[in-house]
Design a protein around this motif. Structure first.
Motif, PDB file in Angstrom:
ATOM      1  N   MET A  72      11.774  18.827  -4.480  1.00 33.80           N
ATOM      2  CA  MET A  72      10.649  18.199  -4.364  1.00 33.80           C
ATOM      3  C   MET A  72      10.575  16.711  -5.149  1.00 33.80           C
ATOM      4  N   LYS A  73      10.290  15.592  -4.248  1.00 35.59           N
ATOM      5  CA  LYS A  73      10.417  14.258  -4.744  1.00 35.59           C
ATOM      6  C   LYS A  73       9.253  13.948  -5.799  1.00 35.59           C
ATOM      7  N   LYS A  74       9.828  13.163  -6.611  1.00 35.82           N
ATOM      8  CA  LYS A  74       8.671  12.834  -7.837  1.00 35.82           C
ATOM      9  C   LYS A  74       8.476  11.301  -7.369  1.00 35.82           C
ATOM     10  N   VAL A  75       7.017  11.102  -7.049  1.00 38.72           N
ATOM     11  CA  VAL A  75       6.297   9.765  -6.742  1.00 38.72           C
ATOM     12  C   VAL A  75       5.509   9.283  -7.564  1.00 38.72           C
ATOM     13  N   ALA A  76       5.699   8.003  -8.186  1.00 36.02           N
ATOM     14  CA  ALA A  76       4.763   7.467  -8.993  1.00 36.02           C
ATOM     15  C   ALA A  76       3.983   6.528  -8.372  1.00 36.02           C
ATOM     16  N   VAL A  77       2.777   6.416  -8.297  1.00 36.95           N
ATOM     17  CA  VAL A  77       1.641   5.691  -7.554  1.00 36.95           C
ATOM     18  C   VAL A  77       1.223   4.725  -8.725  1.00 36.95           C
ATOM     19  N   LEU A  78       1.120   3.434  -8.580  1.00 40.47           N
ATOM     20  CA  LEU A  78       0.794   2.509  -9.358  1.00 40.47           C
ATOM     21  C   LEU A  78      -0.491   1.953  -8.691  1.00 40.47           C
ATOM     22  N   TYR A  79      -1.614   1.787  -9.545  1.00 41.04           N
ATOM     23  CA  TYR A  79      -2.959   1.563  -9.185  1.00 41.04           C
ATOM     24  C   TYR A  79      -3.786   0.647 -10.122  1.00 41.04           C
ATOM     25  N   ILE A  80      -4.416  -0.420  -9.781  1.00 41.08           N
ATOM     26  CA  ILE A  80      -4.786  -1.466 -10.525  1.00 41.08           C
ATOM     27  C   ILE A  80      -6.414  -1.302 -10.167  1.00 41.08           C
ATOM     28  N   CYS A  81      -7.096  -1.086 -11.217  1.00 38.92           N
ATOM     29  CA  CYS A  81      -8.737  -1.275 -10.682  1.00 38.92           C
ATOM     30  C   CYS A  81      -9.485  -1.684 -12.026  1.00 38.92           C
ATOM     31  N   THR A  82      -9.189  -3.047 -12.437  1.00 42.96           N
ATOM     32  CA  THR A  82     -10.089  -3.569 -13.413  1.00 42.96           C
ATOM     33  C   THR A  82     -11.492  -4.037 -13.315  1.00 42.96           C
ATOM     34  N   GLY A  83     -12.427  -4.131 -14.043  1.00 43.00           N
ATOM     35  CA  GLY A  83     -13.692  -4.630 -13.319  1.00 43.00           C
ATOM     36  C   GLY A  83     -14.190  -3.686 -12.441  1.00 43.00           C
ATOM     37  N   ARG A  84     -14.885  -4.407 -11.521  1.00 43.30           N
ATOM     38  CA  ARG A  84     -15.586  -3.684 -10.591  1.00 43.30           C
ATOM     39  C   ARG A  84     -14.726  -2.878  -9.409  1.00 43.30           C
ATOM     40  N   ALA A 134       3.038  14.627   1.549  1.00 48.69           N
ATOM     41  CA  ALA A 134       2.885  16.126   1.391  1.00 48.69           C
ATOM     42  C   ALA A 134       4.343  16.553   0.938  1.00 48.69           C
ATOM     43  N   ASN A 135       4.304  17.490   0.372  1.00 47.21           N
ATOM     44  CA  ASN A 135       5.503  18.261  -0.286  1.00 47.21           C
ATOM     45  C   ASN A 135       6.230  17.254  -1.327  1.00 47.21           C
ATOM     46  N   SER A 136       5.564  16.310  -1.833  1.00 49.21           N
ATOM     47  CA  SER A 136       6.130  15.794  -3.122  1.00 49.21           C
ATOM     48  C   SER A 136       5.166  15.771  -4.077  1.00 49.21           C
ATOM     49  N   SER A 137       5.657  15.375  -5.388  1.00 46.58           N
ATOM     50  CA  SER A 137       4.746  15.552  -6.576  1.00 46.58           C
ATOM     51  C   SER A 137       4.460  14.120  -6.878  1.00 46.58           C
ATOM     52  N   LEU A 138       3.217  13.994  -6.817  1.00 46.16           N
ATOM     53  CA  LEU A 138       2.704  12.645  -7.375  1.00 46.16           C
ATOM     54  C   LEU A 138       2.083  12.530  -8.525  1.00 46.16           C
ATOM     55  N   GLU A 139       2.296  11.426  -9.133  1.00 47.56           N
ATOM     56  CA  GLU A 139       1.575  11.136 -10.546  1.00 47.56           C
ATOM     57  C   GLU A 139       1.108   9.574 -10.253  1.00 47.56           C
ATOM     58  N   PHE A 140      -0.219   9.466 -11.089  1.00 49.77           N
ATOM     59  CA  PHE A 140      -0.885   8.318 -10.613  1.00 49.77           C
ATOM     60  C   PHE A 140      -0.750   7.596 -12.135  1.00 49.77           C
ATOM     61  N   PHE A 141      -0.493   6.102 -12.095  1.00 48.41           N
ATOM     62  CA  PHE A 141      -0.478   5.378 -13.364  1.00 48.41           C
ATOM     63  C   PHE A 141      -1.516   4.318 -13.165  1.00 48.41           C
ATOM     64  N   VAL A 142      -2.685   4.532 -13.545  1.00 53.54           N
ATOM     65  CA  VAL A 142      -4.003   3.542 -13.302  1.00 53.54           C
ATOM     66  C   VAL A 142      -4.344   2.684 -14.288  1.00 53.54           C
ATOM     67  N   PHE A 143      -4.203   1.270 -13.933  1.00 57.86           N
ATOM     68  CA  PHE A 143      -4.187   0.238 -15.073  1.00 57.86           C
ATOM     69  C   PHE A 143      -5.817  -0.182 -14.930  1.00 57.86           C
ATOM     70  N   THR A 144      -6.618   0.010 -16.144  1.00 65.09           N
ATOM     71  CA  THR A 144      -8.153  -0.302 -15.936  1.00 65.09           C
ATOM     72  C   THR A 144      -8.772  -0.534 -17.257  1.00 65.09           C
ATOM     73  N   ASP A 145      -9.979  -1.153 -17.372  1.00 62.78           N
ATOM     74  CA  ASP A 145     -10.649  -1.232 -18.300  1.00 62.78           C
ATOM     75  C   ASP A 145     -11.736  -0.491 -18.311  1.00 62.78           C
ATOM     76  N   GLN A 146     -11.894   0.322 -17.415  1.00 69.17           N
ATOM     77  CA  GLN A 146     -13.248   1.033 -16.982  1.00 69.17           C
ATOM     78  C   GLN A 146     -13.196   2.303 -17.317  1.00 69.17           C
ATOM     79  N   ASP A 147     -14.220   3.029 -17.681  1.00 70.47           N
ATOM     80  CA  ASP A 147     -14.216   4.504 -17.916  1.00 70.47           C
ATOM     81  C   ASP A 147     -14.152   5.204 -16.559  1.00 70.47           C
ATOM     82  N   ILE A 148     -12.958   5.596 -16.131  1.00 71.69           N
ATOM     83  CA  ILE A 148     -13.125   6.259 -14.844  1.00 71.69           C
ATOM     84  C   ILE A 148     -12.788   7.770 -15.168  1.00 71.69           C
TER      85      ILE A 148
END
Ligand code: UDP
Length: 238
Positions: free
Chosen positions: A1-13, A31-45
């Motif tokens: 199973m492939k490991k995939v990093a998803v980069l995501y930016i959501c600063t402010g609104r 599908a059938n890979s393992s996803l991890e998300f790296f979220v760059f933010t200053d908000q409470d998500i």
């Protein structure tokens, strides 16, 4: 199973997009890979699962919130090395259809999506950076595709090289008081042109604007920002 990093930016609104983005990507992307998300933010998500890594990132103001993305990514380079693939996705994307792991580049190293606004257009109309002093410069007559900045990626080592090169190019431009016309997207286009033999190219079915009607099967929607207050509201420009 492939490991995939998803980069995501959501600063402010832009943080309003996170919840629905995550739900759609988690259930339908690669599908059938393992996803991890790296979220760059200053908000409470809202993060209740251990596949999401939050990285505190202050809002820098427009256009730095998008332009400086490669600087942000280079800060977590060591963590990213443990993945097989790395992808970046804009905040306002929704994965509509199940996308299998066969979309991951295999013989190529990098992955780019043709910008929906420049699909089937004459390359003379592409809005590449035309200032020869910029590191993103592409002269008239060069380049066959215009790529969107909002969804791209590649094999981990290749994408880390891209991150390093583009953060350095953008920094060099800033040191010379230059900001390329479409920010990070201009730099990405230059990089993809320089590495075209290693690039897997897909069409705007993977970046299909909400409300548009293209002769393609919609796989990933770009939500219409006017329905969320518009660009300048979201970017907090006023
Ligand atoms: N972005 C952000 N905060 C901002 C502005 C931009 O997090 O205040 C990030 C977000 O990931 C967004 C990306 O930068 O999807 C590109 O921003 P832009 O508004 O240019 O989106 P585009 O118009 O290219 O879809």
């Amino acid at each position: 199973m492939k490991k995939v990093a998803v980069l995501y930016i959501c600063t402010g609104r832009y943080s309003i997009f996170w919840k629905d983005f995550y739900k759609s990507a988690k259930s339908k992307l690669f599908a059938n890979s393992s996803l991890e998300f790296f979220v760059f933010t200053d908000q409470d998500i809202d993060v209740s699962t251990n596949d999401v890594h939050l990285i505190y990132q202050e809002k820098m103001g427009w256009p730095y919130d998008t332009l400086m993305r490669f600087h942000l990514f280079s800060k977590i380079k060591d963590e990213l090395k443990h993945f097989d693939y790395i992808f970046f996705m804009n905040a306002n994307l929704i994965v509509e259809k199940e996308i299998s792991s066969s979309l991951l580049p295999d013989k190529e190293d990098l992955f780019g999506v043709i910008h929906p606004g420049f699909y089937n257009k004459d390359p003379a109309e592409f809005t590449y950076e035309r200032n020869s002093k910029s590191t993103a410069y592409i002269p008239q007559g060069k380049g066959h595709h215009y790529f969107m900045g909002g969804f791209n990626g590649g094999k981990s080592s290749a994408f880390i090289q891209l991150i390093e090169q583009l953060s350095s190019n953008i920094q060099m431009d800033l040191d010379n008081n230059i900001i390329a016309i479409w920010h990070d997207e201009s730099h990405l286009n230059r990089y993809f042109l320089d590495h075209q033999e290693r690039l897997k190219i897909v069409g705007p079915e993977y970046g299909y604007p909400q409300g548009w009607n293209l002769p393609l099967e919609r796989k990933i929607t770009i939500l219409d920002k006017t329905k969320f207050g518009g660009h300048s509201f979201l970017r907090n420009e006023k």
